[in-house]
Design a protein around this motif. Structure first.
Motif, short mmCIF file in Angstrom:
data_model
loop_
_atom_site.label_atom_id
_atom_site.label_comp_id
_atom_site.label_asym_id
_atom_site.label_seq_id
_atom_site.Cartn_x
_atom_site.Cartn_y
_atom_site.Cartn_z
N UNK A 67 -12.83 -12.30 29.98
CA UNK A 67 -13.52 -13.58 29.01
C UNK A 67 -15.17 -12.90 28.74
N UNK A 68 -15.61 -12.23 29.68
CA UNK A 68 -17.19 -11.62 29.70
C UNK A 68 -16.93 -10.52 28.79
N UNK A 69 -16.00 -9.77 28.76
CA UNK A 69 -15.63 -8.68 27.70
C UNK A 69 -15.50 -9.08 26.14
N UNK A 70 -14.79 -10.08 25.97
CA UNK A 70 -14.47 -10.82 24.98
C UNK A 70 -16.02 -11.52 24.16
N UNK A 71 -16.77 -12.12 25.38
CA UNK A 71 -18.17 -12.55 24.64
C UNK A 71 -18.75 -11.56 24.37
N UNK A 72 -18.89 -10.31 24.89
CA UNK A 72 -19.83 -9.06 24.71
C UNK A 72 -19.28 -8.53 23.15
N UNK A 73 -17.79 -8.46 22.86
CA UNK A 73 -17.41 -8.08 21.56
C UNK A 73 -18.12 -9.05 20.54
N UNK A 74 -17.80 -10.19 20.81
CA UNK A 74 -18.33 -11.35 19.99
C UNK A 74 -19.68 -10.97 19.51
N UNK A 75 -20.71 -11.10 20.59
CA UNK A 75 -21.91 -11.06 20.37
C UNK A 75 -22.54 -9.63 19.52
N UNK A 76 -21.76 -8.86 19.81
CA UNK A 76 -22.14 -7.45 18.97
C UNK A 76 -21.38 -7.25 17.71
N UNK A 77 -20.61 -8.42 17.25
CA UNK A 77 -20.14 -8.37 15.84
C UNK A 77 -21.24 -8.92 14.81
N UNK A 78 -21.54 -7.74 13.72
CA UNK A 78 -22.46 -8.32 12.83
C UNK A 78 -22.19 -9.46 12.12
N UNK A 79 -20.91 -9.46 11.70
CA UNK A 79 -20.18 -10.64 10.90
C UNK A 79 -19.64 -11.42 11.85
N UNK A 80 -19.48 -12.93 11.60
CA UNK A 80 -18.80 -13.75 12.23
C UNK A 80 -18.38 -14.96 11.50
N UNK A 81 -17.11 -15.08 11.35
CA UNK A 81 -16.60 -16.38 10.59
C UNK A 81 -15.92 -17.31 11.28
N UNK A 82 -15.32 -18.33 11.04
CA UNK A 82 -15.06 -19.62 11.79
C UNK A 82 -13.92 -18.94 12.90
N UNK A 83 -13.06 -18.16 12.70
CA UNK A 83 -12.03 -17.52 13.31
C UNK A 83 -12.58 -16.84 14.63
N UNK A 84 -13.71 -16.27 14.51
CA UNK A 84 -14.51 -15.53 15.72
C UNK A 84 -15.15 -16.61 16.54
N UNK A 85 -15.64 -17.48 16.10
CA UNK A 85 -16.18 -18.68 16.99
C UNK A 85 -14.87 -19.37 17.55
N UNK A 86 -13.76 -19.72 16.81
CA UNK A 86 -12.58 -20.17 17.43
C UNK A 86 -12.16 -19.43 18.71
N UNK A 87 -11.87 -18.10 18.22
CA UNK A 87 -11.38 -17.31 19.29
C UNK A 87 -12.36 -17.24 20.62
N UNK A 88 -13.57 -17.35 20.56
CA UNK A 88 -14.44 -17.29 21.84
C UNK A 88 -14.51 -18.51 22.47
N UNK A 89 -14.42 -19.84 21.74
CA UNK A 89 -14.25 -21.12 22.15
C UNK A 89 -12.89 -21.24 22.91
N UNK A 90 -11.76 -20.95 22.22
CA UNK A 90 -10.61 -21.18 22.91
C UNK A 90 -10.44 -20.21 24.28
N UNK A 91 -10.94 -19.05 24.06
CA UNK A 91 -10.84 -18.16 25.24
C UNK A 91 -11.62 -18.88 26.54
N UNK A 92 -12.84 -19.23 26.19
CA UNK A 92 -13.54 -20.03 27.36
C UNK A 92 -12.97 -21.37 27.78
N UNK A 93 -12.23 -22.03 26.88
CA UNK A 93 -11.57 -22.98 27.20
C UNK A 93 -10.27 -22.56 28.14
N UNK A 94 -9.54 -21.73 27.82
CA UNK A 94 -8.37 -21.35 28.67
C UNK A 94 -8.76 -20.70 30.02
#
Length: 631
Positions: A311-338
């Motif tokens: 999950x930490x690597x997932x967050x790093x990828x997410x933070x480095x993305x220049x563009x984010x959509x609702x799917x991006x936020x949903x992926x990281x929220x769901x990952x943290x929940x899991x």
């Protein structure tokens, strides 16, 4: 030309502007915007269009629309088209190149109303008979579901090319009429790579993978799109191991460089199988090529890391993305929940809202899951209410199932059952199953028996219900009824087999309960035997009450010791170096016995063991689990 060359040219233009009398700036603009589109840097193209073209002409607009469309930025395409027509004059009239881009955007968004509006402009500006525009119109109407209109436009075409026939072929495949599509395919005098790939995708879409693979094998030539069609087909049909195998074959045999579409499909397969090594290799390859993470590839990478237990690597990828959509936020929220990080999931949800991104129905599934795993009932109910009242999202069956699960796990069984009975949509097996899970935890036999009847009415062969009933009847002394349930399970073979996967040296190994098919079976079972002995010395007592078969205690213990995740762990211990984290993916919920056993194993072997089951991640370390025994 690379983007670096473009920046150098642009710097020269800024430093030494070309007089507008000697050359029209739009000519340079068209070229530079085209390069930006080819390198997926539309943002820079827009900046050049906005700040360096004082009076953009239709060719400059067309270059920008094409750049948007070829990078699937459908809204940008439509917005700038609307800007063009609002400024329309003799010098700015849209032409066939304008319409092919904006019709592609309407098809991508499946927007029938916007598409019909564009069709009116096509007629107004006399472009309807243009072959390229007509092909785009036919494609649009197929994709928005106006099948009759698409066929009418096709039939009225005076001239057709291979694109026209490929569009017709794609339309029938999209509608699921693959037999008609095959008749057209077989009758086409000329076929290109798009023709073959379309037919392969059509078969894959309806699950006919054998027919798809047969076509793939006899293709006279393949390009990256052909490989993508077959790889994606395996992924769409949950044949993830086959998707990865074909990707490796592509690398070894074709000499082709995988593109973003390839990588997204393979990363999805890695996510489902827990194939972290391959996923990390793809990420390293992306970085080596200095490839920018667009939203699709970034989402796929973040999802892969999250589902592989990182999950930490997932967050790093997410933070480095220049563009984010609702799917991006949903992926990281769901990952943290899991992973059981409920508070971080809530913080991420708030951060998403601060960025002006509205949550989707899937986002709320992630948030409700976080509440479920943390036992935060009131907070979960608050988010459930927020869905409809604040964001106008009507809860779906999945959301109701999640809330029933939340209430049931917390022992609020009356509330859970009342919610089911008050649902505006008919409850399914999953919703009733969530309540049954609570009945099992809190030993509410009377309610459990009633819930099982509801489940069996919906699915007469639901294996979990028969297992529950068999155990329930046995505990009540109703041995004949328990035996009947066990016979039903055995005779119909309706149990879903437990299956676990583990990746070692870039190869995914699959294990079933009692599996004897692995080449290292003897060593695996020797390790299982050694672990059983050490675990008993450490105080482990097998939970034989969960075994539904009518056998003696020793046979029940043997059955428990060969659950798929225990075999996978034994394989991991003999196949990896001391201290290496063992990562397992399981298709079902981890049973109570395996959960207790893995806690003890993690302490005995001094390793972290990460298990992803159907519900969540379990991080076992030094005799404890991250779920705190609440799963």
């Amino acid at each position: 030309m690379t983007m670096r060359h473009l920046y150098q040219i642009q710097a020269q233009l800024v430093t030494f502007p070309v007089p507008s009398k000697s050359i029209d700036p739009n000519i340079i603009g068209v070229k530079l915007i085209g390069v930006c589109g080819a390198h997926a840097n539309v943002r820079h193209g827009v900046l050049f269009f906005t700040h360096h073209l004082a009076s953009p002409n239709v060719f400059a607009y067309n270059a920008l629309l094409k750049a948007f469309a070829q990078n699937n930025n459908w809204y940008g395409t439509i917005d700038y088209f609307n800007q063009l027509v609002s400024l329309s004059s003799d010098a700015l009239n849209p032409d066939e190149y304008t319409f092919t881009s904006v019709l592609k955007a309407c098809a991508g968004l499946v927007q029938s109303v916007e598409g019909e509006k564009i069709h009116c402009y096509v007629t107004k500006y006399g472009c309807e008979s243009n072959l390229f525009v007509r092909n785009s119109l036919v494609d649009l109407y197929f994709k928005v579901g106006y099948f009759g209109s698409a066929l009418k436009l096709f039939d009225e075409m005076w001239v057709r090319d291979i694109v026209s026939w490929n569009t017709l072929l794609s339309g029938y495949c999209l509608r699921g009429n693959v037999n008609k599509a095959r008749v057209i395919f077989d009758g086409m005098e000329e076929k290109n790579l798009v023709t073959w790939s379309t037919m392969i995708s059509g078969y894959a879409r309806i699950g006919k993978l054998q027919e798809a693979r047969q076509l793939f094998e006899v293709m006279p030539k393949r390009n990256v799109v052909s490989w993508n069609a077959m790889i994606a087909g395996y992924g769409q049909n949950e044949k993830y191991a086959e998707a990865i195998k074909l990707f490796r074959q592509m690398q070894q045999e074709s000499g082709l460089v995988p593109n973003d579409v390839t990588l997204v499909s393979v990363l999805s397969a890695c996510a489902h199988l827990g194939a972290l090594d391959l996923g990390m290799w793809i990420h390293r390859s992306i970085r080596r090529r200095r490839q920018e993470l667009d939203v699709f590839l970034g989402n796929a990478l973040a999802d892969m890391y999250g589902k592989c237990g990182c999950i930490l690597d997932a967050r790093r990828v997410f933070d480095n993305m220049r563009e984010k959509d609702v799917i991006s936020w949903t992926i990281i929220i769901t990952g943290l929940a899991m992973h059981g990080h409920a508070n971080n999931a809530f913080m991420c949800f708030s951060e998403m809202l601060e960025h002006g991104v509205s949550p989707s129905a899937v986002t709320f599934m992630g948030i409700l899951t976080a509440c479920t795993h943390a036992g935060l009932v009131d907070k979960g109910l608050e988010y459930f209410t927020m869905m409809d009242q604040t964001y106008g999202i009507s809860p779906k069956i999945e959301h109701y199932g999640c809330v029933v699960d939340l209430l049931s796990r917390a022992g609020r069984l009356d509330e859970a059952e009342n919610l089911i009975n008050s649902m505006p949509i008919a409850p399914n097996v999953i919703v009733w199953g969530a309540l049954l899970g609570g009945c099992r935890i809190y030993k509410d036999a009377k309610r459990g028996e009633r819930v099982v009847q509801h489940i069996l009415e919906l699915d007469p062969e639901h294996s979990g219900s028969y297992v529950y009933l068999a155990n329930l009847y046995a505990s009540m002394g109703r041995l004949d009824d328990a035996a009947t349930c066990r016979l039903r399970l055995r005779d119909n073979g309706i149990r879903t087999p437990g299956c676990s996967w583990m990746e070692v040296d870039n190869t995914v190994h699959e294990f079933f309960m009692g599996d004897l098919s692995h080449p290292l079976t003897d060593k695996i079972y020797s390790m299982v035997k050694e672990l059983r002995w050490k675990m008993k010395l450490a105080g482990y007592r097998p939970k034989t009450d969960i075994v539904v078969h009518n056998v003696d205690e020793e046979e029940k213990e043997d059955a428990l010791s060969t659950h798929s995740e225990k075999l996978a762990i034994a394989f991991g211990l003999i196949s990896t170096n001391q201290g290496t984290t063992i990562r397992i993916v399981k298709n079902l919920r981890v049973c109570n016995d395996c959960h207790d056993a893995i806690k003890i194993i993690s302490k005995l072997v001094e390793r972290e063991i990460i298990v992803r089951d159907r519900n969540r991640f379990h991080h076992f370390k030094n005799g404890t689990c991250s779920c705190n025994d609440y799963w």
